[in-house]
Scaffold this motif. Structure first.
Motif, PDB file in Angstrom:
ATOM      1  N   ARG A 167       0.824  -1.212   0.000  1.00  0.00           N
ATOM      2  CA  ARG A 167       0.000   0.000   0.000  1.00  0.00           C
ATOM      3  C   ARG A 167       0.864   1.270   0.000  1.00  0.00           C
ATOM      4  O   ARG A 167       0.535   2.255  -0.660  1.00  0.00           O
ATOM      5  CB  ARG A 167      -0.947  -0.021   1.193  1.00  0.00           C
ATOM      6  CG  ARG A 167      -2.190  -0.799   0.877  1.00  0.00           C
ATOM      7  CD  ARG A 167      -2.768  -1.532   2.055  1.00  0.00           C
ATOM      8  NE  ARG A 167      -3.422  -2.744   1.558  1.00  0.00           N
ATOM      9  CZ  ARG A 167      -4.616  -2.736   0.980  1.00  0.00           C
ATOM     10  NH1 ARG A 167      -5.278  -1.628   0.861  1.00  0.00           N
ATOM     11  NH2 ARG A 167      -5.137  -3.859   0.526  1.00  0.00           N
ATOM     12  N   LEU A 168       1.972   1.231   0.730  1.00  0.00           N
ATOM     13  CA  LEU A 168       2.864   2.395   0.719  1.00  0.00           C
ATOM     14  C   LEU A 168       3.519   2.561  -0.645  1.00  0.00           C
ATOM     15  O   LEU A 168       3.723   3.684  -1.119  1.00  0.00           O
ATOM     16  CB  LEU A 168       3.926   2.249   1.815  1.00  0.00           C
ATOM     17  CG  LEU A 168       3.445   2.547   3.238  1.00  0.00           C
ATOM     18  CD1 LEU A 168       4.491   2.103   4.261  1.00  0.00           C
ATOM     19  CD2 LEU A 168       3.133   4.042   3.421  1.00  0.00           C
ATOM     20  N   LEU A 179       1.748   8.400   7.408  1.00  0.00           N
ATOM     21  CA  LEU A 179       1.816   8.005   8.814  1.00  0.00           C
ATOM     22  C   LEU A 179       1.243   6.603   8.968  1.00  0.00           C
ATOM     23  O   LEU A 179       0.068   6.365   8.676  1.00  0.00           O
ATOM     24  CB  LEU A 179       1.014   8.993   9.685  1.00  0.00           C
ATOM     25  CG  LEU A 179       1.015   8.700  11.191  1.00  0.00           C
ATOM     26  CD1 LEU A 179       2.407   8.918  11.796  1.00  0.00           C
ATOM     27  CD2 LEU A 179      -0.003   9.577  11.925  1.00  0.00           C
ATOM     28  N   ILE A 180       2.104   5.676   9.408  1.00  0.00           N
ATOM     29  CA  ILE A 180       1.646   4.313   9.698  1.00  0.00           C
ATOM     30  C   ILE A 180       1.093   4.309  11.125  1.00  0.00           C
ATOM     31  O   ILE A 180       1.761   4.792  12.044  1.00  0.00           O
ATOM     32  CB  ILE A 180       2.822   3.311   9.606  1.00  0.00           C
ATOM     33  CG1 ILE A 180       3.460   3.343   8.215  1.00  0.00           C
ATOM     34  CG2 ILE A 180       2.360   1.900   9.968  1.00  0.00           C
ATOM     35  CD1 ILE A 180       4.810   2.623   8.150  1.00  0.00           C
ATOM     36  N   VAL A 181      -0.116   3.796  11.307  1.00  0.00           N
ATOM     37  CA  VAL A 181      -0.711   3.754  12.644  1.00  0.00           C
ATOM     38  C   VAL A 181      -0.977   2.305  13.043  1.00  0.00           C
ATOM     39  O   VAL A 181      -1.662   1.566  12.325  1.00  0.00           O
ATOM     40  CB  VAL A 181      -2.028   4.558  12.709  1.00  0.00           C
ATOM     41  CG1 VAL A 181      -2.584   4.554  14.125  1.00  0.00           C
ATOM     42  CG2 VAL A 181      -1.793   5.993  12.246  1.00  0.00           C
ATOM     43  N   THR A 208       7.896   8.815   5.652  1.00  0.00           N
ATOM     44  CA  THR A 208       6.964   7.916   6.327  1.00  0.00           C
ATOM     45  C   THR A 208       7.293   7.835   7.816  1.00  0.00           C
ATOM     46  O   THR A 208       8.451   7.668   8.195  1.00  0.00           O
ATOM     47  CB  THR A 208       7.028   6.514   5.682  1.00  0.00           C
ATOM     48  OG1 THR A 208       6.736   6.655   4.293  1.00  0.00           O
ATOM     49  CG2 THR A 208       6.015   5.572   6.310  1.00  0.00           C
ATOM     50  N   TYR A 209       6.267   7.984   8.632  1.00  0.00           N
ATOM     51  CA  TYR A 209       6.406   7.996  10.082  1.00  0.00           C
ATOM     52  C   TYR A 209       5.580   6.851  10.684  1.00  0.00           C
ATOM     53  O   TYR A 209       4.687   6.311  10.025  1.00  0.00           O
ATOM     54  CB  TYR A 209       5.886   9.322  10.659  1.00  0.00           C
ATOM     55  CG  TYR A 209       6.613  10.546  10.153  1.00  0.00           C
ATOM     56  CD1 TYR A 209       7.592  11.169  10.933  1.00  0.00           C
ATOM     57  CD2 TYR A 209       6.327  11.084   8.898  1.00  0.00           C
ATOM     58  CE1 TYR A 209       8.245  12.302  10.471  1.00  0.00           C
ATOM     59  CE2 TYR A 209       6.991  12.209   8.435  1.00  0.00           C
ATOM     60  CZ  TYR A 209       7.952  12.811   9.233  1.00  0.00           C
ATOM     61  OH  TYR A 209       8.618  13.929   8.779  1.00  0.00           O
ATOM     62  N   ASP A 237      12.815   4.355  16.012  1.00  0.00           N
ATOM     63  CA  ASP A 237      12.102   4.362  14.726  1.00  0.00           C
ATOM     64  C   ASP A 237      10.601   4.574  14.871  1.00  0.00           C
ATOM     65  O   ASP A 237       9.890   4.658  13.879  1.00  0.00           O
ATOM     66  CB  ASP A 237      12.357   3.045  13.995  1.00  0.00           C
ATOM     67  CG  ASP A 237      13.826   2.877  13.677  1.00  0.00           C
ATOM     68  OD1 ASP A 237      14.355   3.740  12.961  1.00  0.00           O
ATOM     69  OD2 ASP A 237      14.437   1.908  14.167  1.00  0.00           O
ATOM     70  N   VAL A 238      10.127   4.619  16.105  1.00  0.00           N
ATOM     71  CA  VAL A 238       8.701   4.892  16.319  1.00  0.00           C
ATOM     72  C   VAL A 238       8.588   6.370  16.674  1.00  0.00           C
ATOM     73  O   VAL A 238       9.034   6.803  17.731  1.00  0.00           O
ATOM     74  CB  VAL A 238       8.117   3.986  17.422  1.00  0.00           C
ATOM     75  CG1 VAL A 238       6.666   4.344  17.707  1.00  0.00           C
ATOM     76  CG2 VAL A 238       8.228   2.518  17.008  1.00  0.00           C
ATOM     77  N   ASP A 239       8.003   7.139  15.756  1.00  0.00           N
ATOM     78  CA  ASP A 239       8.068   8.596  15.864  1.00  0.00           C
ATOM     79  C   ASP A 239       7.127   9.166  16.916  1.00  0.00           C
ATOM     80  O   ASP A 239       7.422  10.182  17.530  1.00  0.00           O
ATOM     81  CB  ASP A 239       7.749   9.210  14.498  1.00  0.00           C
ATOM     82  CG  ASP A 239       8.661   8.654  13.429  1.00  0.00           C
ATOM     83  OD1 ASP A 239       9.765   9.195  13.271  1.00  0.00           O
ATOM     84  OD2 ASP A 239       8.301   7.651  12.785  1.00  0.00           O
ATOM     85  N   PHE A 240       5.983   8.518  17.076  1.00  0.00           N
ATOM     86  CA  PHE A 240       4.992   9.009  18.038  1.00  0.00           C
ATOM     87  C   PHE A 240       4.439   7.817  18.821  1.00  0.00           C
ATOM     88  O   PHE A 240       4.079   6.802  18.227  1.00  0.00           O
ATOM     89  CB  PHE A 240       3.831   9.716  17.332  1.00  0.00           C
ATOM     90  CG  PHE A 240       4.272  10.841  16.437  1.00  0.00           C
ATOM     91  CD1 PHE A 240       4.508  12.110  16.952  1.00  0.00           C
ATOM     92  CD2 PHE A 240       4.473  10.625  15.078  1.00  0.00           C
ATOM     93  CE1 PHE A 240       4.933  13.150  16.135  1.00  0.00           C
ATOM     94  CE2 PHE A 240       4.898  11.657  14.245  1.00  0.00           C
ATOM     95  CZ  PHE A 240       5.131  12.913  14.776  1.00  0.00           C
ATOM     96  N   ILE A 241       4.399   7.964  20.133  1.00  0.00           N
ATOM     97  CA  ILE A 241       3.752   6.945  20.957  1.00  0.00           C
ATOM     98  C   ILE A 241       2.580   7.593  21.679  1.00  0.00           C
ATOM     99  O   ILE A 241       2.737   8.629  22.337  1.00  0.00           O
ATOM    100  CB  ILE A 241       4.736   6.328  21.972  1.00  0.00           C
ATOM    101  CG1 ILE A 241       5.753   5.444  21.237  1.00  0.00           C
ATOM    102  CG2 ILE A 241       3.981   5.499  23.033  1.00  0.00           C
ATOM    103  CD1 ILE A 241       6.812   4.852  22.134  1.00  0.00           C
TER     104      ILE A 241
END
Lengths: 411, 88
Positions: A167-168, A179-181, A208-209, A237-241
């Motif tokens: 998909r990316l 943004l991958i969630v 990509t984040y 590598d995980v930009d947002f938690i």
């Protein structure tokens, strides 16, 4: 003339046929007295709590209680204001500092609930030219958050890094950020994301984040309880938690942490942060204390007990012949053959003094009807043995154990 | 498989083909057939079917578009629009 609630008539009819006729309605459970982290009086029945997401049992941690009492006395019952107005107290800043220490990240924002944290960050972060690529099994707060954003929303197959990659790749020529969630532990079945593979996919694609919701894995996974990114060694590598204080941290509230240098911009643009009252001082005080417990030696011991309890319950319920939806984790979801059977099962359990979560489609993956147990580090082996005995009795009464056993044998 | 921007008839044919395994009720497929009411698609089936459409046409169909796609014709039109904008 149509009543304003008429459009819910089919749902209410289904509820009546499921619950009212079955003589058990999970929406009416009331805790009349909380005896401990693992026991409560429901009506006049002493009940073992096996579905509260209170993974580490910190709701009665003496240090947190003490800090909450002191904050209550010193700062009152509520802030009566938004974080951007009169609702930021010294305690809110102290909690954000504790989060930065806890996660080793440069920035932290506290929200009033975990739901609001997802709503706020996801609706704000991505603009009209951006893409959110989310796991299909993500929580309702993620679905609502991305719907409120102006970004294009793409879903990938649950826990399928190859599908994400595909998909990316299709978005490669499109300008805009991606943004991958994902979630560290998925709440319904307790399965974890293949985070290392997802990080590898992220690195193949530009701009990509990753945002990971660690609601159920905070305090549970990783040596210091920082969740799946810590356990898998991919924290950088995980930009947002995103996470919540309403599970392992034993209170309520949400947060997002990141080391992105411009992260604090969110405080100016994030409506679910700006337009709601901040958490009461007692809540932020207990959250901060519990986070420091979680990352310390006591937290390590609690995680060990939680793991042992999870393995114990998973093994014993499997031995009964029940079908469990995934491998051992703090969520042990027993699969019932139909929604009706799940309701009957749930009723049998609650009447025998065991509280678990009843989860029915469409709120569940694969259309499963689930008796969802969640473990607590404070569960004793005796309590869990009693839970297993009652599960066995109710399942046998319903003729379920044989049915489940045949299914497993045939699979 | 390539589909020209004006080839809505061709797109419809492909959509019928992709729908076959999901058409559990054996409904007669036509442009006006509705996914939810006529084919009884729930959210899980929608997810699988959209993935099949995306793979076949090598496009992304964002979730945002789904509320506006009720019928087979509307889906074919959306696919054509996306294919065209990807080329442009």
């Amino acid at each position: 003339m149509a009543d304003i609630f008429d459009r819910f008539a089919p749902l209410m009819a289904q509820r009546d046929s499921f619950f009212t006729e079955a003589g058990a309605d999970p929406f009416t459970v009331r805790m009349d007295q909380v005896i401990s982290q693992t026991e409560a009086m429901i009506g006049n029945r002493r009940t073992i709590l096996c579905g509260t997401n209170n993974y580490l049992g910190l709701t009665f941690a003496p240090e947190a209680l003490k800090a909450a009492h002191a904050a209550l006395d010193d700062f009152g019952t509520g802030t009566t204001g938004s974080r951007v107005a009169n609702g930021t107290y010294v305690g809110h800043k102290a909690l954000e500092d504790e989060l930065k220490t806890f996660f080793k990240k440069d920035h932290a924002i506290v929200f009033s609930t975990g739901f609001l944290a997802n709503l706020g960050v996801l609706s704000t972060l991505m603009g009209p030219d951006d893409f959110i690529v989310m796991d299909a099994d993500c929580h309702a707060s993620i679905y609502d958050g991305v719907r409120m954003s102006q970004a294009q929303i793409i879903r990938f197959k649950h826990n399928d890094a190859a599908d994400l990659d595909k998909r990316l790749a299709r978005l490669a020529d499109k300008p805009g950020n991606k943004l991958i969630v994902i979630e560290g532990i998925y709440s319904m079945l307790g399965d974890t994301a293949p985070l290392k593979d997802i990080v590898a996919v992220k690195k193949k694609h530009a701009n990509t984040y990753i945002l990971s919701d660690e609601a159920h894995s905070l305090g549970v996974l990783g040596r210091f309880g920082r969740g799946l990114p810590e356990q898998d060694g991919v924290e950088a590598d995980v930009d947002f938690i995103v996470g919540t204080f309403s599970k392992s941290a034993g209170t309520v509230g949400g947060f997002c942490v990141s080391s992105h240098p411009k992260f604090d911009t969110l405080r100016l643009v994030c409506r679910p942060y700006i337009f709601t009252a901040s958490l009461p001082p007692s809540v932020v005080a207990s959250a901060a204390v519990n986070l420091s417990i979680i990352r310390g030696p006591e937290g390590g011991a609690l995680r060990k007990r939680l793991r042992r309890n999870a393995q114990h319950l998973h093994a014993r319920l499997t031995n009964l012949g029940l079908k469990i939806a995934s491998g051992p984790s703090p969520v042990v979801a027993v699969v019932a053959p139909s929604p009706e059977m799940a309701v009957a099962f749930w009723r049998g359990l609650i009447e025998a003094g065991v509280y678990v979560n009843l989860a029915l489609p469409p709120a569940t993956p694969y259309g499963y009807s689930l008796l969802r147990c969640s473990l607590c580090a404070a569960h004793t082996e005796e309590q869990l043995d009693e839970v297993v005995a009652i599960f066995g009795r109710v399942a046998a009464d319903l003729g379920l154990i044989e049915r489940c056993a045949r299914k497993v044998a045939g699979a | 498989m390539t589909v020209s921007a004006s080839g809505s008839g061709e797109t419809l044919k492909v959509v019928y083909e992709l729908l076959a395994p999901f058409n559990k009720r054996g409904v007669d497929l036509g442009p006006g057939v509705r996914f939810s009411e006529d084919l009884n698609f729930d959210s899980l089936v929608v997810m699988e079917f959209v993935a099949a459409v995306e793979d076949r046409f090598d496009i992304s169909v964002p979730l945002n578009l789904l509320p506006d796609i009720a019928t087979i014709q509307q889906l074919a039109d959306a696919v054509d629009r996306i294919v065209k904008s990807d080329k442009g």
